[in-house]
Design a protein around this motif. Structure first.
Motif, short mmCIF file in Angstrom:
data_model
loop_
_atom_site.label_atom_id
_atom_site.label_comp_id
_atom_site.label_asym_id
_atom_site.label_seq_id
_atom_site.Cartn_x
_atom_site.Cartn_y
_atom_site.Cartn_z
N VAL A 1 0.85 -1.19 0.00
CA VAL A 1 0.00 0.00 0.00
C VAL A 1 0.89 1.24 0.00
CG1 VAL A 1 -2.02 -1.01 1.10
CG2 VAL A 1 -0.20 -0.12 2.53
N LEU A 2 0.43 2.28 -0.66
CA LEU A 2 1.20 3.52 -0.73
C LEU A 2 1.43 4.07 0.67
CD1 LEU A 2 2.24 5.55 -2.98
CD2 LEU A 2 0.27 6.94 -2.32
N GLY A 3 2.68 4.40 0.97
CA GLY A 3 3.01 4.97 2.27
C GLY A 3 3.66 4.00 3.22
N TYR A 4 3.58 2.69 2.91
CA TYR A 4 4.16 1.67 3.79
C TYR A 4 4.96 0.64 3.00
CZ TYR A 4 1.08 3.16 7.64
OH TYR A 4 0.44 3.88 8.63
N LYS A 5 5.89 -0.01 3.70
CA LYS A 5 6.57 -1.19 3.18
C LYS A 5 6.59 -2.23 4.30
CE LYS A 5 11.29 0.17 4.50
NZ LYS A 5 12.66 0.42 4.02
N THR A 6 6.78 -3.49 3.95
CA THR A 6 6.80 -4.57 4.93
C THR A 6 8.25 -4.96 5.22
OG1 THR A 6 4.72 -5.38 4.01
CG2 THR A 6 5.88 -6.84 5.51
N LEU B 1 4.57 -3.41 9.17
CA LEU B 1 4.51 -2.23 8.32
C LEU B 1 5.44 -1.13 8.81
CD1 LEU B 1 0.68 -1.85 7.61
CD2 LEU B 1 2.44 -2.61 6.00
N GLU B 2 6.21 -0.56 7.88
CA GLU B 2 7.07 0.58 8.18
C GLU B 2 6.72 1.71 7.22
OE1 GLU B 2 11.12 -0.57 7.86
OE2 GLU B 2 11.13 -1.72 9.73
N ILE B 3 6.72 2.94 7.72
CA ILE B 3 6.35 4.10 6.90
C ILE B 3 7.45 4.43 5.89
CG2 ILE B 3 5.91 6.59 6.95
CD1 ILE B 3 4.48 6.23 9.58
N VAL B 4 7.03 4.66 4.64
CA VAL B 4 7.92 5.19 3.59
C VAL B 4 7.58 6.67 3.49
CG1 VAL B 4 8.62 5.05 1.18
CG2 VAL B 4 7.89 2.97 2.39
N GLU B 5 8.42 7.52 4.06
CA GLU B 5 8.07 8.92 4.26
C GLU B 5 7.77 9.65 2.95
OE1 GLU B 5 6.78 12.04 6.06
OE2 GLU B 5 7.39 10.22 7.14
N GLU B 6 8.52 9.36 1.90
CA GLU B 6 8.30 10.02 0.62
C GLU B 6 6.88 9.77 0.11
OE1 GLU B 6 10.22 10.15 -3.89
OE2 GLU B 6 11.23 9.06 -2.30
#
Length: 540
Positions: free
Chosen positions: A167-172, A178-183
């Protein structure tokens, strides 16, 4: 001299099996090589699918290569393939239908199947019988694995854990957390801000993101639907929602259920609880259906094609100046309507002009004797199809159906005579009934096709002429929905001439379903005086 037996191997593991002893690709490959050495079999090659589920064979690239190699073995290896060798039957398939179809394919190409673990050999009658029973057991095992997997995912969801999927905004991470992808998270926050604080709609937000050069998670342009998916996803507020759709792969959105899990997640949210609350309020307000103030109809939606990008054109209306409740009707590019200026222009076409023009052209067509003769000629060409091979194949399938029904009776007698157990009878009957159903469906389809071909020979030009004459009468008496259906049954697509103004965007060609030719528009001159050109949305 003893005949050389040529073998190709096939190995497979799914993701959850890779760590299990004996299931690894290396272990399966080693077993195949050892078996070939001990039994003097000539191993031509091994095909491998890693991390692929046993549910269906369609997604297995190397298995599809294997099937092609079997059909062209002499070109690939310079010799024929006699056997396909697998460590265990479940490596080939856990789906009974796929298994039966695969074995039928092998039989057509004179190839047999050997399994090392179960000692199955389909070159013998005992092997054929045993493989059917083993296939049933493998499918039962597959269903058990699926159920266990779903139970595991359900338990994870109840604990507030994510069950996978990008999902946009996160990576596993490696721990499936789930970890936030800040960009990406910045885009998500901006979408919610524009929706709740600025009062922007889905389309305006999509256009803005496309204009700014932002792409979706699949590197595509933003659309109304992709914005909706962001706004509707509680994952961004720190919640986990699971099980909203049952059996998505088969039912898609028809499997929607209210019995789903919705809990606070263990991940860090991207938006605040306050923002999520505002979002729901805005959606509730906008979700109320306004009183209908416009009763216009658009008959050519989906048929007209954008002159620039080729997308289907959709309904578009603009308020008339100083005339409340009155509108100009247009058709606009569907890509522009859903995604904005970065994808295409409005390319407006006057609806009144287009609809009037098309109806006049259709009226000319249905009174054109050349069109009638062309259809009759095409139908006669279809009736020249020789149905004898089809009738022969139909009789063959009917014979197969009789054999299946005879086997059902034989198995019932065996159970009555206590020669097989009720469990074995149930398993066999389920398999035979699925074969019976498939055979009956084939018979129905073939009989329908033969009937259609034979019935076309009864058609003549007078009959076709009556049908076309009735088309206009039906159209005149139909409601809007029925008129659309009639037009879509006759017309494949309508292309539009390019132009900078609506007066230049005239009908180019009408492509009909019953004839592959394109019917040229009789005139490309200005037919309708434009009162409005384009309507550009404002981006603040």
């Amino acid at each position: 001299m003893k005949k050389v037996i040529n073998v190709v191997g096939y190995i497979r593991v799914s993701t959850h099996e890779q760590a299990e002893e004996g299931f690894s690709l290396e272990a399966q490959g080693a077993e195949i090589r050892r078996y070939c050495e001990q039994n003097n079999l000539n191993l031509l090659g091994i095909f491998c699918d890693a991390g692929i589920t046993g549910t269906s064979i369609k997604e297995r690239k190397d298995f599809q290569k294997l099937l092609k190699v079997i059909a062209n073995a002499k070109e690939v290896y310079g010799t024929e393939v006699n056997y396909v060798l697998v460590w265990k039957l479940s490596r080939l398939s856990r789906n009974m239908k796929d298994l039966v179809n695969t074995l039928d394919y092998f039989e057509v190409h004179n190839v047999y199947l050997k399994t090392i673990s179960e000692l199955i050999d389909t070159s013998t009658s005992a092997g054929k019988s045993f493989i059917m029973m083993s296939g049933i057991m493998a499918e039962m095992e597959r269903e058990n694995i699926v159920n266990q997997c779903r139970l595991g995912m359900k338990q994870r969801a109840r604990q507030g854990k994510w069950n996978g999927g990008r999902v946009l905004g996160y990576k596993t991470n490696s721990n499936k957390e789930l970890e936030i992808v800040e960009e990406e998270a910045r885009i998500v926050r901006e979408v919610f801000r524009l929706f709740t604080e600025e009062g922007w709609g889905y389309k305006k937000i999509a256009m803005y993101l496309n204009y700014q050069g932002f792409a979706t998670i699949k590197a595509r342009d933003w659309s109304i639907n992709s914005i909706k998916q962001i706004i509707d996803n509680p994952i961004y507020a720190g919640y986990v929602r699971w099980g909203r759709y049952e059996f998505w792969n088969k039912k898609r959105r028809a499997g929607k259920t209210e019995d789903f899990i919705f809990v606070k997640g263990t991940h860090i949210p991207i938006i605040t609880e306050e923002t999520w609350g505002k979002t729901k309020q805005v959606r509730n307000i906008r979700g109320r259906k306004p009183e209908k103030v416009y009763d216009g109809h658009f008959l050519l939606t989906g048929l007209l094609k954008c002159p620039t990008c080729g997308a289907s054109m959709v309904a578009h209306r603009v308020k008339k100046r100083n005339k409340p409740g009155e509108y100009h009707r247009y058709y606009a590019c569907g890509n522009y309507t859903n995604k904005g200026l970065t994808t295409c222009r409005t390319n407006l076409v006057h609806a009144d002009y287009a609809e009037e023009y098309i109806l006049k052209e259709i009226e000319k067509l249905v009174h054109n004797p050349e069109i009638v003769n062309s259809i009759v000629k095409k139908l006669k060409k279809n009736t020249e199809i020789d149905t004898k091979p089809m009738l022969k194949e139909l009789q063959k399938i009917k014979k197969e159906l009789e054999n299946i029904q005879a086997k059902k009776e034989q198995n019932l007698l065996l159970e009555l005579e206590n020669k097989i157990s009720i469990n074995i009878l149930t398993q066999r009957m389920e398999f035979l009934e699925s074969q019976e159903k498939e055979a009956k469906e084939k018979i129905f389809r073939m009989e329908s096709e033969i009937h259609n071909i034979e019935s076309q020979s009864l058609l003549d030009s007078d009959f076709i002429n009556d049908v076309l004459q009735n088309f206009m009468q039906l159209f005149a008496n139909a409601d809007t929905k029925q008129k659309k259906q009639l037009l879509h049954s006759l017309i494949d697509k309508i292309t539009v001439n390019k132009g900078d103004t609506t007066s230049e965007r005239t009908i180019d060609k009408i492509t009909l379903f019953f004839e592959p030719q394109e019917v040229e528009a009789l005139s490309k001159q200005k037919v309708f005086e434009a009162t409005c050109d384009t309507v550009l949305p404002g981006l603040s």
